[in-house]
Design an enzyme around this catalytic site. Structure first.
Site, PDB file in Angstrom:
ATOM      1  N   HIS A 110       0.819  -1.208   0.000  1.00 51.15           N
ATOM      2  CA  HIS A 110       0.000   0.000   0.000  1.00 51.15           C
ATOM      3  C   HIS A 110       0.860   1.269   0.000  1.00 51.15           C
ATOM      4  O   HIS A 110       0.938   1.974  -1.008  1.00 51.15           O
ATOM      5  CB  HIS A 110      -0.946  -0.017   1.202  1.00 51.15           C
ATOM      6  CG  HIS A 110      -1.874   1.152   1.247  1.00 51.15           C
ATOM      7  ND1 HIS A 110      -2.452   1.595   2.416  1.00 51.15           N
ATOM      8  CD2 HIS A 110      -2.327   1.994   0.275  1.00 51.15           C
ATOM      9  CE1 HIS A 110      -3.231   2.635   2.157  1.00 51.15           C
ATOM     10  NE2 HIS A 110      -3.173   2.901   0.867  1.00 51.15           N
ATOM     11  N   HIS A 115       1.394   5.022  -2.852  1.00 49.51           N
ATOM     12  CA  HIS A 115       1.559   6.397  -2.355  1.00 49.51           C
ATOM     13  C   HIS A 115       2.960   6.951  -2.609  1.00 49.51           C
ATOM     14  O   HIS A 115       3.118   8.047  -3.151  1.00 49.51           O
ATOM     15  CB  HIS A 115       1.282   6.439  -0.849  1.00 49.51           C
ATOM     16  CG  HIS A 115      -0.159   6.380  -0.495  1.00 49.51           C
ATOM     17  ND1 HIS A 115      -0.896   7.491  -0.138  1.00 49.51           N
ATOM     18  CD2 HIS A 115      -1.013   5.324  -0.419  1.00 49.51           C
ATOM     19  CE1 HIS A 115      -2.135   7.136   0.123  1.00 49.51           C
ATOM     20  NE2 HIS A 115      -2.240   5.823  -0.029  1.00 49.51           N
ATOM     21  N   HIS A 301      -3.903   1.053  -6.562  1.00 48.13           N
ATOM     22  CA  HIS A 301      -4.221   1.617  -5.253  1.00 48.13           C
ATOM     23  C   HIS A 301      -5.616   1.209  -4.793  1.00 48.13           C
ATOM     24  O   HIS A 301      -5.826   0.883  -3.618  1.00 48.13           O
ATOM     25  CB  HIS A 301      -4.105   3.140  -5.267  1.00 48.13           C
ATOM     26  CG  HIS A 301      -4.421   3.754  -3.937  1.00 48.13           C
ATOM     27  ND1 HIS A 301      -5.636   4.352  -3.672  1.00 48.13           N
ATOM     28  CD2 HIS A 301      -3.708   3.819  -2.783  1.00 48.13           C
ATOM     29  CE1 HIS A 301      -5.649   4.772  -2.420  1.00 48.13           C
ATOM     30  NE2 HIS A 301      -4.489   4.466  -1.848  1.00 48.13           N
ATOM     31  N   ASN A 305      -6.224  -0.761  -1.263  1.00 45.32           N
ATOM     32  CA  ASN A 305      -6.695   0.155  -0.216  1.00 45.32           C
ATOM     33  C   ASN A 305      -8.140  -0.075   0.202  1.00 45.32           C
ATOM     34  O   ASN A 305      -8.427  -0.235   1.387  1.00 45.32           O
ATOM     35  CB  ASN A 305      -6.538   1.609  -0.656  1.00 45.32           C
ATOM     36  CG  ASN A 305      -7.019   2.584   0.409  1.00 45.32           C
ATOM     37  OD1 ASN A 305      -6.416   2.712   1.474  1.00 45.32           O
ATOM     38  ND2 ASN A 305      -8.141   3.241   0.141  1.00 45.32           N
ATOM     39  N   ILE A 454      -6.636   8.907  -0.825  1.00 52.54           N
ATOM     40  CA  ILE A 454      -6.938   8.591   0.565  1.00 52.54           C
ATOM     41  C   ILE A 454      -5.913   7.571   1.061  1.00 52.54           C
ATOM     42  O   ILE A 454      -5.361   6.813   0.251  1.00 52.54           O
ATOM     43  CB  ILE A 454      -8.366   8.015   0.740  1.00 52.54           C
ATOM     44  CG1 ILE A 454      -8.707   7.786   2.218  1.00 52.54           C
ATOM     45  CG2 ILE A 454      -8.496   6.718  -0.043  1.00 52.54           C
ATOM     46  CD1 ILE A 454      -8.789   9.003   3.054  1.00 52.54           C
TER      47      ILE A 454
END
Length: 454
Positions: A110, A115, A301, A305, A454
């Site tokens: 993740h 990110h 993602h 997520n 997010i």
């Protein structure tokens, strides 16, 4: 083994490994000086005739007391169907694997692989490509809010003493471990077909669509993901070929050269000398690069997520920390395991406050915002006035809506055991939600936002 020998199972691509050994082993000695008490694990699984995976054995390893040069000290555990202590030990062995897997998921799959790695592309795009540049227009929707959410993460989630250090097993070594794994990151391997081949989940096969055959045919992430991947690739190819009809146009684009140089030499500077970086001189390199960027920011993602709360919200099923080692025969902990296995299990996994903190975090992370812009949607109508790119984007959106229908059909097929699993939760993490304009948001368990927001 369903009558197969090990050699036969390997020859038929029936054996798989969930390997958390090497990435964790070098940190385990330090991690176990904290309140965490855990192992580095390897799990062997058998692909059965019904398409599901069955765990055959779990290896739990610790560093040798007399030094790493002596290798690891390992124990192997196998399933037990009896109701006695051996079954409780098997349940604990699976819990240690879940602890490894949940920590690796949060820190690597993740944070690092979506990110963190996408951020240099965003910075370089804003610094080197003008807002009217075609690649800036192509990629801009996939960078929405990412810098903002990463800044918040550095303040409260991944900072020293932050939420992640308090809720995942590596504790204060979490970011150091994530940084060490980054040294083996490879941009070109983030392409879904390359990722599946590298992991042994797919093999090249010219007779199959797109030249790829899945070894595990009922693998929802791969099946749905490949449809999304090739839809993105088709859209990117049409778009890039319109603005860059020849390789010479790419080679003559000064902004593009500066952009790619900053991405490679500054943004991912630790890896700038790796030979796998595309040179950014051809159509195929530009298409591949932009497809990977969009895939990572959107679908990858979404897959890692938004399922965190639905799949991991019940902590006894997916603990994030282990607080004591496997009990040894003759010890007080072993006697407790025999007398009250549920109590012994709860004393081993994530503590109550950590659980509340961790579940609260993944519930927030798994929520879609009410202003979500999904893959195949744009939040600015006049993003381009060129007819051919606009028409190509409409085809892309329509293709994603068709994929939504096929995902629903697969989830309704009871023969596909992995689509819902024994708890009957259909796999919708790669359902694009291109057709959703409701702006409701919440814990939907589906939808691919354009960006890491997010």
């Amino acid at each position: 083994m369903n009558g197969l020998s090990v050699d036969e199972a390997m020859e038929k691509n029936k054996l798989f490994i969930l390997d958390h050994h090497d990435a964790l082993m070098t940190y385990l000695r330090r991690i176990n000086t904290t309140t965490t008490k855990t192992y580095a694990s390897r799990t062997i699984l058998l692909l059965q005739e019904n398409g599901t995976l069955k765990p055959l054995a779990i290896e739990l390893s610790l560093p040798h007391e007399q030094g790493d040069e002596r290798g690891a000290v390992s124990r192997v555990f196998t399933p037990c169907d009896d109701e006695g202590v051996e079954n409780s030990i098997w349940q604990l062995a699976k819990a240690y694997v879940a602890v490894n897997d949940s920590g690796y998921h949060q820190l690597i799959s993740h944070w690092l692989n979506t990110h963190a790695v996408i951020e240099p592309f965003i910075i370089a795009t804003n610094r080197q490509l003008s807002i009217v540049h075609p690649i800036h227009k192509l990629l801009k929707p996939h960078f929405r809010d990412t810098i903002h959410i990463n800044a918040l993460a550095r303040q409260i989630l991944i900072n020293a003493g932050g939420v992640l250090e308090r809720t995942v097993f590596p504790g204060k070594y979490a970011m150091e471990m994530s940084s060490a794994v980054y040294k083996n990151w490879n941009f070109t391997e983030q392409a879904l077909p390359e990722d599946l081949i590298k992991r042994g989940i797919a093999i090249p096969d010219s007779s199959e669509p797109h030249g790829l055959k899945l070894v595990i045919e009922d693998y929802p992430f791969a099946v749905d993901g490949l449809e999304i991947w090739y839809a993105i690739e088709s859209w990117v190819k049409e778009y890039c070929c319109f603005y860059y009809p020849t390789d010479d146009v790419i080679k003559g684009d000064i902004e593009l050269k500066k952009w790619w140089k900053e991405v490679r030499d500054e943004g991912h500077g630790d890896l700038k000398d790796k030979q796998w970086w595309p040179k950014m001189e051809t159509q195929s390199e530009l298409i591949q690069t932009c497809t990977i960027i969009i895939w990572v920011a959107s679908a990858l993602h979404a897959a890692v997520n938004f399922g965190q709360y639905p799949y991991a919200g019940y902590l006894p099923n997916r603990p994030t920390v282990s607080r004591r080692f496997m009990p040894e025969a003759g010890s007080a902990e072993y006697a407790e395991l025999e007398a009250d296995p549920d109590l012994a299990f709860l004393k081993t996994i994530t503590a109550q406050f950590q659980t509340l903190l961790g579940v609260s975090l993944i519930e927030i992370l798994s929520r879609h915002s009410t202003d979500e812009v999904y893959l195949g949607q744009r939040d600015t109508v006049g993003w381009t006035t060129d007819d051919r790119p606009l028409a190509a984007f409409e085809r892309f959106s329509a293709a994603l809506v068709e994929i939504e229908t096929r995902i629903t059909e697969r989830n309704d097929d009871v023969a596909l055991r992995n689509r819902a699993g024994p708890v009957k939760v259909p796999y919708t993490l790669l359902y694009p939600s291109t057709s959703d304009t409701s702006r409701v948001g919440g814990l939907t368990g589906k939808g691919i936002p354009n960006s890491v927001s997010i």
